[in-house]
Design an enzyme around this catalytic site. Structure first.
Site, PDB file in Angstrom:
ATOM      1  N   HIS A 264       0.827  -1.203   0.000  1.00  0.00           N
ATOM      2  CA  HIS A 264       0.000   0.000   0.000  1.00  0.00           C
ATOM      3  C   HIS A 264       0.865   1.259   0.000  1.00  0.00           C
ATOM      4  O   HIS A 264       0.593   2.220  -0.724  1.00  0.00           O
ATOM      5  CB  HIS A 264      -0.910   0.008   1.228  1.00  0.00           C
ATOM      6  N   HIS A 316       1.449  -3.869   9.052  1.00  0.00           N
ATOM      7  CA  HIS A 316       2.880  -3.818   8.776  1.00  0.00           C
ATOM      8  C   HIS A 316       3.611  -3.259   9.983  1.00  0.00           C
ATOM      9  O   HIS A 316       3.037  -2.550  10.824  1.00  0.00           O
ATOM     10  CB  HIS A 316       3.177  -2.927   7.559  1.00  0.00           C
TER      11      HIS A 316
END
Length: 357
Positions: A264, A316
């Site tokens: 992303h 993440h």
């Protein structure tokens, strides 16, 4: 008798032996010859010369038309070949991404049961996939089209119908300047986005770093039936385990090993940095110099918020987001300053009109 003989021997128009009246009709030329009985050879020669000149001009016009048709076909062929080659290059770079998504097997990395960074709960993404596609596709393409149309209109007003720019012809239709520029800029953007994503996927599947929600998604169980709740596994580096994965899909079990770097972050940073650089180069509105900087700031903040959400959603680690952001920004800089001079460039083929001598 002498008059009849001279009339029969002297012909005002001598047709070549290899050219019949039917050949003349097929070539689209119609010649009308009025034969008159004259007693002077000079008059007959002048008449024949005039007809011969008319035939030569007709041959010249026919040759020019054939050359124009040949060049037009060559123009269409060149443009289609270049577009086809560009699409083929994009497919060659993008095909490995599809293979990674469908058949990719990430590296099997072990873990420590007492690793606190892997014990975060599973959380849905704040920036959903459709939002990501909107940020990375709709916004950049829309901004590029709007800017190029405005630039083309302003240029047309300044030229006032006396444009000297190169013309692009496809299927006997003039392609507008804004469409050509959109093709170049969007093509470069698409290539950079694919390269950025491929770079990210290679790192993801090669490293296989576990996501912060690894424990919640996998629920690992060792070959002896023990889990991380058992004291025997504290401090051990576990490499052999199976995921019970209660409530987890097969895709989630695969994605839990694809933490580094953040996809992303790399995608949104590439899109927004490229767009900021594009506005810096192409947006020259004199109404307000701060408008361009405002748009650039907004776009960068969109990428910044997307990257931060990946940490707060426990998708993440912070280092994954940092690496993804650097990959996307680096790809945007490379394609913005390196590729426009040599990539996605049409070559205009528009012959100058030859003057009849």
């Amino acid at each position: 008798m002498s008059n009849e003989t001279s009339s029969s021997e002297t012909t005002p128009l001598r047709r070549p032996e290899t050219q019949s009246p039917y050949n003349v009709a097929e070539s689209g030329r119609q010649t009308t010859v009025n034969t008159t009985h004259t007693h002077g050879n000079g008059n007959n020669n002048n008449y024949g010369d005039s007809v011969e000149v008319r035939l030569q001009e007709g041959d010249r016009d026919s040759t020019q038309q054939q050359q124009q048709q040949t060049i037009t076909m060559d123009t269409n062929k060149r443009i289609l070949c270049r577009v086809g080659l560009d699409i083929l290059i994009l497919l060659c770079v993008g095909f490995p991404i599809l293979l990674f998504f469908l058949l990719g097997d990430p590296y099997k990395r072990g873990f420590f049961c007492d690793d606190e960074t892997l014990k975060h709960p599973f959380h849905d993404s704040t920036v959903r996939n459709w939002m990501l596609y909107f940020i990375g596709v709709v916004i950049p393409v829309g901004v590029i089209v709007i800017v190029e149309v405005i630039i083309s209109q302003n240029k047309a007003k300044q030229d006032n119908g006396n444009a000297t720019s190169r013309r692009y012809v496809l299927m006997n239709h003039d392609l507008p300047d804004w469409l050509i520029e959109c093709y170049k800029k969007v093509g470069i953007y698409a290539f950079g986005a694919v390269v950025s994503q491929l770079t990210t996927d290679i790192a993801k599947y090669s490293i296989g770093r576990l996501r912060p929600h690894f424990m919640a998604v996998c629920q690992p169980q060792m070959p002896d039936g023990t889990t991380c709740d058992d004291p025997i596994n504290v401090g051990k580096y576990i490499q052999e385990f199976e995921c019970k994965g209660v409530g987890s899909s097969a895709r989630m079990l695969k994605e839990m090993r694809l933490s580094f770097p953040s996809g992303h972050s790399s995608f949104t940073f590439f899109a927004m940095v490229y767009l900021a650089l594009y506005l810096q180069a192409r947006m020259t509105w004199r109404g307000s110099k701060l408008l361009r900087h405002l748009l650039q700031f907004v776009f960068i903040m969109v990428a910044w918020y997307t990257a931060l959400s990946r940490v707060s959603d426990y998708k993440h680690h912070w280092s994954d987001v940092l690496a993804g952001s650097l990959i996307g920004s680096a790809c945007a800089l490379v394609v913005s300053y390196g590729l426009p001079k040599s990539w996605f460039n049409f070559q205009t083929v528009w012959p100058a009109k030859s003057k009849a001598k």
